[in-house]
Design an enzyme around this catalytic site. Structure first.
Site, PDB file in Angstrom:
ATOM      1  N   TRP A 296       0.853  -1.003   0.052  1.00 62.81           N
ATOM      2  CA  TRP A 296       0.267   0.001  -0.022  1.00 62.81           C
ATOM      3  C   TRP A 296       1.028   1.062   0.047  1.00 62.81           C
ATOM      4  CZ3 TRP A 296      -1.168   4.304   2.927  1.00 62.81           C
ATOM      5  CH2 TRP A 296      -2.405   4.862   2.521  1.00 62.81           C
TER       6      TRP A 296
ATOM      7  N   ASN B 210       7.057  -2.793   6.125  1.00 68.50           N
ATOM      8  CA  ASN B 210       5.704  -1.937   6.269  1.00 68.50           C
ATOM      9  C   ASN B 210       5.887  -0.921   7.154  1.00 68.50           C
ATOM     10  OD1 ASN B 210       2.997  -3.336   8.506  1.00 68.50           O
ATOM     11  ND2 ASN B 210       2.898  -1.631   6.993  1.00 68.50           N
ATOM     12  N   GLY B 211       5.303   0.239   6.666  1.00 71.08           N
ATOM     13  CA  GLY B 211       5.389   1.337   7.742  1.00 71.08           C
ATOM     14  C   GLY B 211       6.027   2.463   7.152  1.00 71.08           C
TER      15      GLY B 211
ATOM     16  N   GLU C 225     -22.264   5.828   9.526  1.00 68.41           N
ATOM     17  CA  GLU C 225     -21.617   4.488   9.059  1.00 68.41           C
ATOM     18  C   GLU C 225     -22.066   3.909   7.609  1.00 68.41           C
ATOM     19  OE1 GLU C 225     -19.126   2.980   9.599  1.00 68.41           O
ATOM     20  OE2 GLU C 225     -19.462   0.894   8.891  1.00 68.41           O
TER      21      GLU C 225
ATOM     22  N   HIS D 272     -29.024  23.869   7.922  1.00 68.03           N
ATOM     23  CA  HIS D 272     -28.015  24.806   7.968  1.00 68.03           C
ATOM     24  C   HIS D 272     -26.959  24.767   6.929  1.00 68.03           C
ATOM     25  CE1 HIS D 272     -29.565  25.973  11.812  1.00 68.03           C
ATOM     26  NE2 HIS D 272     -29.670  24.623  12.221  1.00 68.03           N
TER      27      HIS D 272
END
Ligand code: F6R
Length: 607
Positions: free
Chosen positions: A73, A100-101, A480, A503
């Protein structure tokens, strides 16, 4: 974010690594790669999902009994093959890493190593790890990793191998998950257990600031200064079958359908013969009575569960409660003290912002309760108390069953605290608990009405905007529902407190705009109906979620999604179900991959 898998043993490991990657694909799926080592180093990388990598490596056998693999990713560097992992240091060095990270000081290290003659082949921060190990290597991979690790800033987990160190994988973690899978004569290491669940349920957790050395005969755990740490072997009760689709077309659909079980398991023995027990909550009754405030901290869907928690805690336990987004709260100078209970909610137990907020809260003296679905996750080591949701493994990137399990736990917690604080009388609490026990059946009934959702999806799946409205407990459900639709269908959604519509958001309404309104029976029902009328007056189409028996709402809404009758507060756990189904039905009509929506990852280990 990103999935790491490593294997060292006696079996050819190509298929084991590819299978592990498929299980970790929910963590990221921009690109994938594999490194097979048997005296020589064979690396294949591909942009796209693991299936593209599988196709590239082909079906022929490879003799390597040691290797590393990765599914990415992207954080630093675009989605191109040269940025995919495994990443090598300089040509011929023999050093390979998967990461990773984020390495925060990568720019400085990159400059320094370039000046020392290292040549880079990618735009990633990860590559500096490989070069640093190469730079520190003088025949001992463990020592080289230890020395390199000491120079890295950020939060990460990485695993490294060296062509000249056959039969050894060395990994380290700081802030990102890493776990070892134990089989006699072979070792796995991975970002998460599903990677090796088909081979073993025996695991050893790697803690923060530890280095792990895996050899076929076992794993050695070291602190940063090289001291050996004793680490026991745990056994998880997940099974591989849970990681399969079991006949469903997608994991998300399977997980939506599994919600009655997720709720039932989360209640489990905690509710027995009318008695509610929450083992894991390490607060005495007196400490619970003395609480002055509760603060829920979480991200995404878990934040919405925290919002439900806020309403029920105020309602039943009469404790001033607030709910905040972890990434915001951690940078506020929020006022908390020893009488504050901070409840951190995270499906994965690894979300970096939630972890950071927890640390901050503990440093300021609050009691921190972790609510998570993953045993042994980082959160469970950074808290004072832990309560597990028991939704089982969730693989679809969009959270579904973990949300309903979290909401169920919020009910149990609020009732338990209310009983101890004497803010809810025993008869009312008994009635509520009875209804909580009935939730799995009600959830089953609600999910059984999918046929009502399908025609709604047929009608609106081409729309490019949906508005969601709710009040009180209906608000987190509106939020959600809107999140589910936008993340898997890429349709723009807005979710608002219904009273706020006038509003601003009312300006968005046009003839035919679909507006989902949570209009279940409650003390704010009449108010919701007024808002619903305002929506209709602008020609928008109302899709109402309402309580069974409410026939009048048919006059006000184009479509009604009915829920079985139960206590108003408990309807939150049910109201989300048709909204998940609607999002799913719309996304599949748009031909999208609901299990792996673009740009997302299931575990967010970067800020
Ligand atoms: C949405 C979703 C995300 C997660 C968020 C937090 O469907 O899955 O919004 O809820 O990334 O993840 P956890 O709960 O692991 O902290």
């Amino acid at each position: 974010m990103c999935g790491i898998v490593g294997y060292v043993g006696s079996r050819p490991c190509k298929e084991l690594l590819l299978h592990g990657l498929e299980r970790l694909e929910y963590r990221g799926y921009d690109s994938a790669g594999i490194c097979l080592m048997n005296g020589q180093v064979d690396i294949v990388r591909r942009v796209g999902k693991v299936s593209a990598l599988r196709e590239a490596v082909g079906t022929s056998a490879h003799p390597a009994t040691m290797g590393l693999a990765h599914t990415r990713w992207a954080t630093h560097g675009g989605v191109i093959e040269s940025n995919a992992h495994p990443i090598e240091a300089c040509e011929g060095s023999g050093v390979t890493v998967v990461h990773n990270g984020i390495i925060e000081n990568y720019a400085t290290l990159r400059r320094e190593l370039s000046a020392a003659g290292h040549e880079y082949h990618s735009d990633t921060d990860s590559e500096v790890i490989a070069h640093l190990i190469e730079e520190c290597y003088s025949g001992d991979l463990v020592e080289a990793v230890r020395a390199a690790y000491a120079r890295l800033d950020g939060h990460f987990a990485f695993a490294a191998a060296h062509r000249e160190s056959p039969g050894v994988l060395v990994a380290a973690r700081r802030g990102c998950p890493l776990v070892v899978g134990v089989v006699e004569g072979e070792m796995f290491m991975a970002s998460a257990i599903p990677a090796f669940l088909s081979q073993t349920r025996k695991v050893q957790y790697v803690h923060d600031d530890e280095i792990v050395v895996a050899r076929p005969g076992g794993a050695t755990f070291l602190s940063g200064d090289g001291a050996v740490i004793d680490r026991g072997v745990d056994e998880v009760d997940w099974d591989e079958e849970a990681a399969e689709k079991q006949g469903y077309e997608t994991f998300m659909l399977k997980e939506i359908e599994e919600q009655p079980d997720a709720i039932a398991e989360t209640i489990g023995e905690r509710l027995y013969r009318g008695r509610l027990q929450l083992d894991g909550l390490q607060l005495s009754d007196q400490q619970i009575r003395d609480l002055s405030r509760v603060v829920f901290l979480a991200c995404g869907t878990s934040y919405h569960a925290g919002l439900v928690g806020r309403y029920v805690l105020e309602e039943w336990a009469r404790i001033p409660s607030e709910s905040d987004i972890a990434s915001e709260w951690r940078y506020r100078h929020a006022v908390i003290d020893e009488r504050t209970l901070v409840i951190a909610v995270a499906q994965s137990g690894e979300t970096i912002d939630t972890l950071a907020a927890m640390k901050e809260a503990r440093a300021r003296g609050a009691h921190v309760l972790a609510v998570t679905n993953v045993m042994g996750s980082q959160m469970t080591r950074e808290c004072d108390s832990v309560l597990y949701t028991r939704a089982g493994l969730e693989i679809g990137v969009a959270a579904t069953k973990t949300f309903t399990a979290q909401v169920t736990l919020m009910y149990l917690l609020a009732l338990r605290l209310g009983l101890i604080r004497g803010t809810i009388d025993a008869t009312r609490a008994r009635a509520l608990l009875e209804q909580v026990r009935g939730l799995p059946d009600l959830a089953r009934r609600t999910l059984g009405r999918r046929h009502v959702v399908e025609p709604i999806a047929d009608r609106y799946f081409r729309n490019e905007f949906f508005l969601y409205l709710g009040r009180n407990m209906g608000l987190p459900i509106a939020l959600e529902g809107a999140l589910k639709l936008k993340e898997i269908s890429y349709i723009a959604t807005d979710a608002y407190a219904a009273g706020e519509m006038k509003h601003g958001p009312i300006a968005l309404l046009e003839e035919g705009t679909p507006v989902v309104v949570i209009a279940t029976d409650s003390h704010v029902y009449e108010k919701v109906v007024s808002n619903l009328e305002e929506v209709r007056a602008r020609g928008a189409h109302v899709i109402a979620v309402a309580t069974e028996g409410n026939e009048a709402i048919r006059e006000l809404a184009e479509h009604v999604l009915y829920l079985p009758r139960t206590e108003p507060e408990l309807q939150a756990a049910l109201a989300v179900l048709p909204l998940q189904q609607l999002a799913y039905a719309i996304a599949t009509r748009r031909g999208l991959d609901v299990d792996k929506p673009r740009n997302l990852a299931k575990t967010v280990t970067v800020e």
